[in-house]
Scaffold this active site. Sequence first.
Site: not given
Length: 638
Positions: A483-484, A551
């Site tokens: 993701k990052s 999340s």
Amino acid sequence: MSVSTTKESSYQTDALIAADIDAYLVQHQHKSLLRFITCGSVDDGKSTLIGRLLYDSKMIFEDQLAALEADSKRAGTQGQNIDFALLVDGLAAEREQGITIDVAYRFFATEKRKFIVADTPGHEQYTRNMVTGASTADLAVILIDARKGVLTQTRRHSYLAHLIGIKNIVLAVNKMDLIGYDQAKYDAIVADYTKFAQSIGIKEFTPMPISGFMGDNITTKSENTPWYDGVPLIAHLEAVELDVTADQAKPFRMPVQWVNRPNLDFRGFSGLIASGAVRPGDAVRVLPSGKTSTITRIVTIGGDLDQAVAGQSVTLCFADEVDCSRGDVISIADAPPEVADQFEAVIVWMADEALIPGRPYWLKLGTQTVTATVQAPKYQVNVNTMEHMAAKTLELNAIGVTNLATDRPIPFEPYEANRTLGGFILIDKITNATVAAGMLHFALRRSQNVHWQALDISRETHASLKNQKPAVLWFTGLSGAGKSTIANLVEKKLVRMNRHTFLLDGDNVRHGLNKDLGFTEADRIENIRRVGEVAKLMTDAGLIVITAFISPFRAERQMVREMMAGGEFIEIHIDTPLAEAEARDVKGLYKKARSGALKNFTGIDSPYEPPQTPEIRIDTTKLTPEQAVDIIIERLIP
């Protein structure tokens, strides 16, 4: 006898039967209706009592009676031919176990009154069903097994009945035949219950010794209890006063259920009047907007009315074109209910999964449905001692007091003053299951003291200055999914395109904004809520916000989506199999989680709920980070 004579006689008979039916319907049409529940602990005889009431009131058809007698013989009923509980315990599981599981509603009538009785389950596991049955009741018959006395469920059901606002309570000490109609034992049970009732605020109740099985003090006074000077149960049910005028004496309130617009010449607002009375010419106020108008007509299927009162379903027409829709409340203009978005409430938790503080639920109050978040309980109530116990959550059947906040102001009244505008349910947004019932106490002072400040520079102005459309690129996926990495590359490319961006990374915000939060489920929910609020403020500033957070829960991602303007939330699932993410383990977190050194780690001992319909799905086993960036940018800027 001729055929014509036979037909004439038949017609006369049919006419007499029809006349009898009409007379019967007219006779019962104007009788008052009493809704009551039977409750108490397991095997206290609730179903038997209701069966006896149905039998004695002649509300059983001959074929039902024959089937009941046959079922009773198979069930091995001793001492008589009928097991009255079988009239009510309709589920196969109930008959097998000899207990009530679901709420069974039965109708019966006497010469003086009509009744709807709810047989509610006694087992603690099904307390939520009891709450459902009690929510519309005017009276509660709380049964106690004379052999056992006051039990935990007796206290629990009494507390809930009082909490829900049932003011008429009958304490039926049942199975008196099994203790030889002993007055001393009966008096001891009544004294024990009286002490408990006073401790929870029940000011008065009506005790009576009964036997549902034998019929003692059900429809007639029993010779077995000469020491009892009260009336039989059915006589009490017939005579108990219903304060039907109480709601009518309160200020006018009507939640709008439907905007009635059959044609261009008619526009009205339909609903059930919750309290008060209304007449043509009355000045009314629509909440939460506060707009006012005057009633011109009160329309019903039977024609216009000169007055409508609590309990009637009507359509109201206004003199002015006032904006009013489903969920709004029409009230008398000079005495409207409060409007607020933060409350103290008592909650009865009804789901197998525990309350998760901070998680958004649907809150349904009257005809309005809003998003609500519930804080950790202030305390939980011990129904045995009435002690207020510390609690971080609420488990199944727990009763607690907590604060909750709605996503917009709603009109309400304390439950004690108005059941319709004070009682609510909570619904899980993912499963649509009802998870709790609640009663509003009051609005928190801060909800009245904090107001939205109107600003001269709008979010549209901010966006136009930056020559871009605000958006939130919400990256979600397992730890190590990438993701990052991808989010950082997306921001770099957007900056080269002269776009104004800001990247919120999951690790970075925990160094400051969310430094006080851990990794429990509740903390993770609060982590996402805060990030969502920050992202919303940044979109108001016209920015393209990029977030990289695990999340893990769909409900919280949906909560953030609902914060944003339509089309501005773009969910990007960085879809990497657990084995692949664990193989990368750049930060060594999976290794710690597998060893037990790191608790509540997503994918190991905490679940990840993948998006079901994300705007973008990136399969990192097939795409390079650079290819993923191109797909995302093309979706954002076609």
